[in-house]
Motif scaffolding. Structure first.
Motif, short mmCIF file in Angstrom:
data_model
loop_
_atom_site.label_atom_id
_atom_site.label_comp_id
_atom_site.label_asym_id
_atom_site.label_seq_id
_atom_site.Cartn_x
_atom_site.Cartn_y
_atom_site.Cartn_z
N LYS A 84 87.12 93.78 -11.63
CA LYS A 84 88.34 92.99 -11.55
C LYS A 84 89.27 93.63 -10.52
O LYS A 84 89.47 94.84 -10.52
CB LYS A 84 89.03 92.93 -12.91
N GLY A 85 89.79 92.83 -9.62
CA GLY A 85 90.67 93.33 -8.56
C GLY A 85 89.95 93.54 -7.24
O GLY A 85 90.59 93.70 -6.20
N ASP A 86 88.60 93.55 -7.27
CA ASP A 86 87.85 93.69 -6.02
C ASP A 86 88.10 92.48 -5.12
O ASP A 86 88.22 91.35 -5.59
CB ASP A 86 86.35 93.78 -6.28
N LYS A 87 88.17 92.74 -3.82
CA LYS A 87 88.26 91.68 -2.82
C LYS A 87 86.95 91.70 -2.06
O LYS A 87 86.65 92.67 -1.36
CB LYS A 87 89.47 91.90 -1.91
N VAL A 88 86.18 90.63 -2.23
CA VAL A 88 84.86 90.56 -1.63
C VAL A 88 84.80 89.38 -0.67
O VAL A 88 85.66 88.50 -0.69
CB VAL A 88 83.77 90.43 -2.71
N GLN A 89 83.77 89.38 0.17
CA GLN A 89 83.59 88.27 1.10
C GLN A 89 82.12 88.03 1.32
O GLN A 89 81.29 88.91 1.10
CB GLN A 89 84.28 88.56 2.44
N HIS A 90 81.81 86.81 1.74
CA HIS A 90 80.44 86.47 2.09
C HIS A 90 80.46 85.55 3.31
O HIS A 90 81.31 84.67 3.42
CB HIS A 90 79.72 85.77 0.93
N ILE A 91 79.50 85.78 4.21
CA ILE A 91 79.39 84.98 5.42
C ILE A 91 78.24 83.98 5.26
O ILE A 91 77.10 84.37 5.01
CB ILE A 91 79.13 85.87 6.66
N TYR A 92 78.56 82.70 5.39
CA TYR A 92 77.56 81.63 5.39
C TYR A 92 77.29 81.30 6.85
O TYR A 92 78.21 81.01 7.61
CB TYR A 92 78.09 80.39 4.68
N GLU A 93 76.03 81.34 7.23
CA GLU A 93 75.65 81.04 8.62
C GLU A 93 75.29 79.56 8.73
O GLU A 93 74.53 79.04 7.92
CB GLU A 93 74.45 81.90 9.03
N ILE A 94 75.87 78.88 9.72
CA ILE A 94 75.63 77.46 9.93
C ILE A 94 75.02 77.27 11.32
O ILE A 94 75.51 77.83 12.29
CB ILE A 94 76.93 76.65 9.72
N THR A 95 73.92 76.51 11.38
CA THR A 95 73.23 76.26 12.64
C THR A 95 73.35 74.78 13.00
O THR A 95 73.12 73.92 12.15
CB THR A 95 71.73 76.62 12.53
N ASN A 96 73.72 74.50 14.23
CA ASN A 96 73.78 73.12 14.70
C ASN A 96 72.37 72.69 15.06
O ASN A 96 71.79 73.14 16.04
CB ASN A 96 74.70 73.02 15.92
N THR A 97 71.79 71.79 14.24
CA THR A 97 70.43 71.30 14.48
C THR A 97 70.42 69.93 15.16
O THR A 97 69.36 69.36 15.37
CB THR A 97 69.66 71.21 13.15
N GLY A 98 71.61 69.42 15.50
CA GLY A 98 71.71 68.10 16.11
C GLY A 98 71.77 68.16 17.62
O GLY A 98 71.49 69.19 18.24
#
Length: 169
Positions: A84-98
């Motif tokens: 509790k109190g942790d500040k976390v992050q996550h990176i979602y990678e998005i690829t343009n396939t169009g």
């Protein structure tokens, strides 16, 4: 005459207070509608046609961009157990396939505990961009699931990104 002006001034102030409370409860969409209705009252009646156009722009922020398609590295992430109190992050990678440049116009998190960062410049076909979600666990206990909506020039917008965490004391 002074009495009439006083009543009008109090009415305007009262309207402002009520609309501020409504904005806090209903979010940003109400803020736009409230601002538009205030502008309509202060301008000529012919401006009333502008309000629906602004409302539609909020629903489809990239309607003027040609559509493209995307692939996500993942659309759900599990942080597992965090304190509790942790500040976390996550990176979602998005690829343009169009075939057209991908334009991410906005990322709207579901609550104030989540803050987004994302690739602001157009992502060319075949290239990758990032959407980072930062989560502050200070106000939570136990299992939580949060989300953010990604508005972009894709057929099925918004794209929903989710994450889960098990917050330990």
């Amino acid at each position: 005459m002074k009495k009439t002006l006083s009543i009008i001034a109090l009415s305007i102030i009262g309207f402002g207070l009520v609309s501020c409370k409504k904005e806090n409860k209903e979010g940003q969409g109400t803020e736009t509608a409230t601002a538009d209705s205030t502008a309509i009252q202060q301008t000529a009646p012919t401006d009333s046609a502008a309000a629906p156009a602004v409302a539609n722009a909020a629903v489809a922020p990239v309607s003027n961009q040609p559509l493209t398609s995307v692939a996500l590295s993942e659309n759900n992430f599990d942080f597992g157990k965090i304190k509790k109190g942790d500040k976390v992050q996550h990176i979602y990678e998005i690829t343009n396939t169009g075939k057209n440049p991908l334009v991410i116009s906005e990322v709207k998190p579901g609550c104030g505990c989540t803050a987004p960062d994302f690739t602001k410049e157009p992502i060319l076909p075949g290239k990758k961009g990032n959407i980072t979600l930062h989560f502050d666990s200070s106000s939570f206990d136990g299992n939580v699931q949060k989300y953010a909506d990604v508005f972009a020039n894709v057929d099925k917008a918004p794209i929903k990104l989710t994450f889960t965490a098990n917050i330990q004391p």
